[in-house]
Design a protein around this motif. Structure first.
Motif, PDB file in Angstrom:
ATOM      1  N   VAL A  97      43.050  49.391  35.887  1.00  0.00           N
ATOM      2  CA  VAL A  97      44.265  49.568  36.685  1.00  0.00           C
ATOM      3  C   VAL A  97      45.443  49.012  35.891  1.00  0.00           C
ATOM      4  CG1 VAL A  97      45.447  48.830  38.803  1.00  0.00           C
ATOM      5  CG2 VAL A  97      43.007  49.397  38.864  1.00  0.00           C
ATOM      6  N   MET A  98      46.478  49.821  35.731  1.00  0.00           N
ATOM      7  CA  MET A  98      47.697  49.382  35.048  1.00  0.00           C
ATOM      8  C   MET A  98      48.664  48.817  36.079  1.00  0.00           C
ATOM      9  SD  MET A  98      47.440  50.222  31.775  1.00  0.00           S
ATOM     10  CE  MET A  98      48.974  50.743  31.077  1.00  0.00           C
ATOM     11  N   LYS A  99      49.255  47.671  35.743  1.00  0.00           N
ATOM     12  CA  LYS A  99      50.235  47.062  36.645  1.00  0.00           C
ATOM     13  C   LYS A  99      51.566  46.879  35.917  1.00  0.00           C
ATOM     14  CE  LYS A  99      48.830  42.248  35.898  1.00  0.00           C
ATOM     15  NZ  LYS A  99      50.066  41.732  35.299  1.00  0.00           N
ATOM     16  N   PRO A 100      52.669  47.101  36.630  1.00  0.00           N
ATOM     17  CA  PRO A 100      53.977  46.962  36.001  1.00  0.00           C
ATOM     18  C   PRO A 100      54.603  45.579  36.207  1.00  0.00           C
ATOM     19  CG  PRO A 100      54.251  48.032  38.096  1.00  0.00           C
ATOM     20  CD  PRO A 100      52.768  47.791  37.917  1.00  0.00           C
ATOM     21  N   GLN A 101      54.011  44.782  37.072  1.00  0.00           N
ATOM     22  CA  GLN A 101      54.567  43.470  37.396  1.00  0.00           C
ATOM     23  C   GLN A 101      53.444  42.449  37.461  1.00  0.00           C
ATOM     24  OE1 GLN A 101      57.600  42.105  37.900  1.00  0.00           O
ATOM     25  NE2 GLN A 101      58.600  43.966  37.217  1.00  0.00           N
ATOM     26  N   PHE A 102      53.727  41.292  38.020  1.00  0.00           N
ATOM     27  CA  PHE A 102      52.775  40.185  38.023  1.00  0.00           C
ATOM     28  C   PHE A 102      51.526  40.453  38.852  1.00  0.00           C
ATOM     29  CE2 PHE A 102      56.987  37.845  37.722  1.00  0.00           C
ATOM     30  CZ  PHE A 102      56.977  37.818  36.340  1.00  0.00           C
ATOM     31  N   SER A 103      51.674  40.981  40.041  1.00  0.00           N
ATOM     32  CA  SER A 103      50.539  41.174  40.943  1.00  0.00           C
ATOM     33  C   SER A 103      49.781  42.452  40.632  1.00  0.00           C
ATOM     34  CB  SER A 103      51.017  41.231  42.398  1.00  0.00           C
ATOM     35  OG  SER A 103      49.939  41.592  43.240  1.00  0.00           O
ATOM     36  N   GLY A 104      48.467  42.358  40.675  1.00  0.00           N
ATOM     37  CA  GLY A 104      47.621  43.524  40.508  1.00  0.00           C
ATOM     38  C   GLY A 104      47.726  44.512  41.653  1.00  0.00           C
ATOM     39  N   PHE A 105      48.334  44.092  42.754  1.00  0.00           N
ATOM     40  CA  PHE A 105      48.482  44.963  43.924  1.00  0.00           C
ATOM     41  C   PHE A 105      49.820  45.701  43.955  1.00  0.00           C
ATOM     42  CE2 PHE A 105      45.142  42.130  45.266  1.00  0.00           C
ATOM     43  CZ  PHE A 105      44.319  42.929  46.045  1.00  0.00           C
ATOM     44  N   GLY A 126      41.144  35.647  34.350  1.00  0.00           N
ATOM     45  CA  GLY A 126      42.098  36.116  33.368  1.00  0.00           C
ATOM     46  C   GLY A 126      43.282  35.207  33.152  1.00  0.00           C
ATOM     47  N   ILE A 127      44.370  35.835  32.695  1.00  0.00           N
ATOM     48  CA  ILE A 127      45.586  35.101  32.331  1.00  0.00           C
ATOM     49  C   ILE A 127      46.803  35.787  32.946  1.00  0.00           C
ATOM     50  CG2 ILE A 127      44.724  34.110  30.174  1.00  0.00           C
ATOM     51  CD1 ILE A 127      46.011  36.477  28.687  1.00  0.00           C
ATOM     52  N   ALA A 128      47.816  35.107  33.139  1.00  0.00           N
ATOM     53  CA  ALA A 128      47.984  33.677  33.148  1.00  0.00           C
ATOM     54  C   ALA A 128      47.768  33.183  34.585  1.00  0.00           C
ATOM     55  CB  ALA A 128      49.372  33.282  32.649  1.00  0.00           C
ATOM     56  N   ALA A 129      47.030  32.099  34.679  1.00  0.00           N
ATOM     57  CA  ALA A 129      46.662  31.560  35.995  1.00  0.00           C
ATOM     58  C   ALA A 129      47.887  31.275  36.852  1.00  0.00           C
ATOM     59  CB  ALA A 129      45.827  30.289  35.834  1.00  0.00           C
ATOM     60  N   ASP A 130      48.960  30.819  36.227  1.00  0.00           N
ATOM     61  CA  ASP A 130      50.157  30.420  36.965  1.00  0.00           C
ATOM     62  C   ASP A 130      51.137  31.564  37.195  1.00  0.00           C
ATOM     63  OD1 ASP A 130      50.571  30.427  34.162  1.00  0.00           O
ATOM     64  OD2 ASP A 130      52.318  29.111  34.366  1.00  0.00           O
ATOM     65  N   ILE A 131      50.802  32.749  36.735  1.00  0.00           N
ATOM     66  CA  ILE A 131      51.689  33.887  36.966  1.00  0.00           C
ATOM     67  C   ILE A 131      50.878  35.037  37.570  1.00  0.00           C
ATOM     68  CG2 ILE A 131      53.399  35.457  35.953  1.00  0.00           C
ATOM     69  CD1 ILE A 131      53.723  33.417  33.654  1.00  0.00           C
ATOM     70  N   CYS A 132      50.278  35.862  36.741  1.00  0.00           N
ATOM     71  CA  CYS A 132      49.634  37.093  37.213  1.00  0.00           C
ATOM     72  C   CYS A 132      48.410  36.849  38.081  1.00  0.00           C
ATOM     73  CB  CYS A 132      49.298  37.994  36.033  1.00  0.00           C
ATOM     74  SG  CYS A 132      50.797  38.518  35.150  1.00  0.00           S
ATOM     75  N   VAL A 133      47.602  35.853  37.737  1.00  0.00           N
ATOM     76  CA  VAL A 133      46.444  35.545  38.586  1.00  0.00           C
ATOM     77  C   VAL A 133      46.930  35.003  39.930  1.00  0.00           C
ATOM     78  CG1 VAL A 133      44.340  34.157  38.824  1.00  0.00           C
ATOM     79  CG2 VAL A 133      44.934  35.141  36.593  1.00  0.00           C
ATOM     80  N   LEU A 134      47.898  34.124  39.897  1.00  0.00           N
ATOM     81  CA  LEU A 134      48.451  33.536  41.123  1.00  0.00           C
ATOM     82  C   LEU A 134      49.077  34.598  42.031  1.00  0.00           C
ATOM     83  CD1 LEU A 134      49.208  31.006  42.803  1.00  0.00           C
ATOM     84  CD2 LEU A 134      51.285  30.845  41.405  1.00  0.00           C
ATOM     85  N   PHE A 135      49.877  35.500  41.478  1.00  0.00           N
ATOM     86  CA  PHE A 135      50.521  36.540  42.281  1.00  0.00           C
ATOM     87  C   PHE A 135      49.490  37.516  42.839  1.00  0.00           C
ATOM     88  CE2 PHE A 135      54.218  34.734  40.487  1.00  0.00           C
ATOM     89  CZ  PHE A 135      55.317  35.180  41.192  1.00  0.00           C
ATOM     90  N   THR A 136      48.483  37.844  42.042  1.00  0.00           N
ATOM     91  CA  THR A 136      47.419  38.723  42.521  1.00  0.00           C
ATOM     92  C   THR A 136      46.643  38.049  43.639  1.00  0.00           C
ATOM     93  OG1 THR A 136      47.273  39.807  40.361  1.00  0.00           O
ATOM     94  CG2 THR A 136      45.369  40.054  41.826  1.00  0.00           C
ATOM     95  N   ALA A 137      46.374  36.765  43.486  1.00  0.00           N
ATOM     96  CA  ALA A 137      45.667  36.010  44.532  1.00  0.00           C
ATOM     97  C   ALA A 137      46.473  35.984  45.824  1.00  0.00           C
ATOM     98  CB  ALA A 137      45.377  34.590  44.055  1.00  0.00           C
ATOM     99  N   ALA A 138      47.779  35.790  45.716  1.00  0.00           N
ATOM    100  CA  ALA A 138      48.624  35.750  46.917  1.00  0.00           C
ATOM    101  C   ALA A 138      48.575  37.094  47.652  1.00  0.00           C
ATOM    102  CB  ALA A 138      50.063  35.399  46.544  1.00  0.00           C
ATOM    103  N   ASP A 139      48.695  38.173  46.908  1.00  0.00           N
ATOM    104  CA  ASP A 139      48.637  39.492  47.541  1.00  0.00           C
ATOM    105  C   ASP A 139      47.250  39.777  48.108  1.00  0.00           C
ATOM    106  OD1 ASP A 139      51.276  40.155  47.235  1.00  0.00           O
ATOM    107  OD2 ASP A 139      50.983  41.508  45.543  1.00  0.00           O
ATOM    108  N   ALA A 140      46.207  39.350  47.431  1.00  0.00           N
ATOM    109  CA  ALA A 140      44.843  39.536  47.947  1.00  0.00           C
ATOM    110  C   ALA A 140      44.642  38.726  49.225  1.00  0.00           C
ATOM    111  CB  ALA A 140      43.820  39.122  46.892  1.00  0.00           C
TER     112      ALA A 140
END
Length: 192
Positions: A97-105, A126-140
């Motif tokens: 899945v290609m993402k254009p921003q921090f969150s995978g969603f 994955g990386i970065a825990a404090d950016i993309c992983v964190l934003f993906t976790a919030a959306d999840a």
């Protein structure tokens, strides 16, 4: 075919196919390399258990790229992240899945893929825990997914920032952050 068991899950590998040729990339490469072995182990556990593996990767601002092009660029000879990207390259059976921003969603097809697979639990790596992983976790979390973010399978440019992000995910998103040395994928998925 979707899995209707209570523990149906998916492994997300976030931004690990990466050139890492930017300011801070060297520090991030060290963290990513440390997490990489754990991610490979989780990927093998996922495959053995029939759990989908989904790469969620930044498009680096290039809207014309596809999976093959992203992998090719991240594995070029002059890329600091080439060895790691080669080692972790997605297999034919893995989703990408290609993402254009921090969150995978955010503006991706991940919200459509997960329900079709019957997924209700996510392992975020994955990386970065404090950016993309964190934003993906919030959306999840907002979508009511059960989360495991193994502390040894994520990284940031700075260990303190990784710890800070893991603390937020544990406290605010009810994520399990036990490392892979303390928890196996099948045990987490079997948890009620």
């Amino acid at each position: 075919m979707p899995d209707d068991s209570p523990g149906a899950g998916a492994l997300l590998i976030i931004d690990m196919i990466n050139r890492l040729d930017f300011a801070g990339g060297e520090a991030l490469l060290r963290a990513a390399a440390a997490a990489g072995e754990r991610i490979l182990s989780l990927r093998e556990q996922a495959s053995a258990a029939g759990v989908p593996v989904i790469y969620v990767n930044d498009n680096h601002g290039d809207w014309h790229e596809d999976r093959a092009a992203v992998v090719a660029k991240a594995t070029e000879a002059d890329c600091p992240g080439r060895a790691l990207s080669r080692r972790l390259a997605p297999r034919d059976e893995d989703f990408f899945v290609m993402k254009p921003q921090f969150s995978g969603f955010y503006t991706t097809n991940l919200p459509a893929i997960l329900p079709r697979l019957g997924v209700r639990r996510l392992v975020l790596t994955g990386i970065a825990a404090d950016i993309c992983v964190l934003f993906t976790a919030a959306d999840a979390h907002m979508r009511e997914y059960d989360l495991w973010v193994p502390a040894d399978a994520v990284g940031s440019e700075d260990r303190q920032r990784t710890g800070w992000a893991l603390d937020i995910m544990a406290r605010s998103m009810k994520a399990d952050i036990r490392p892979t040395t303390d928890l196996r994928l099948t045990d987490w998925l079997a948890r009620a």
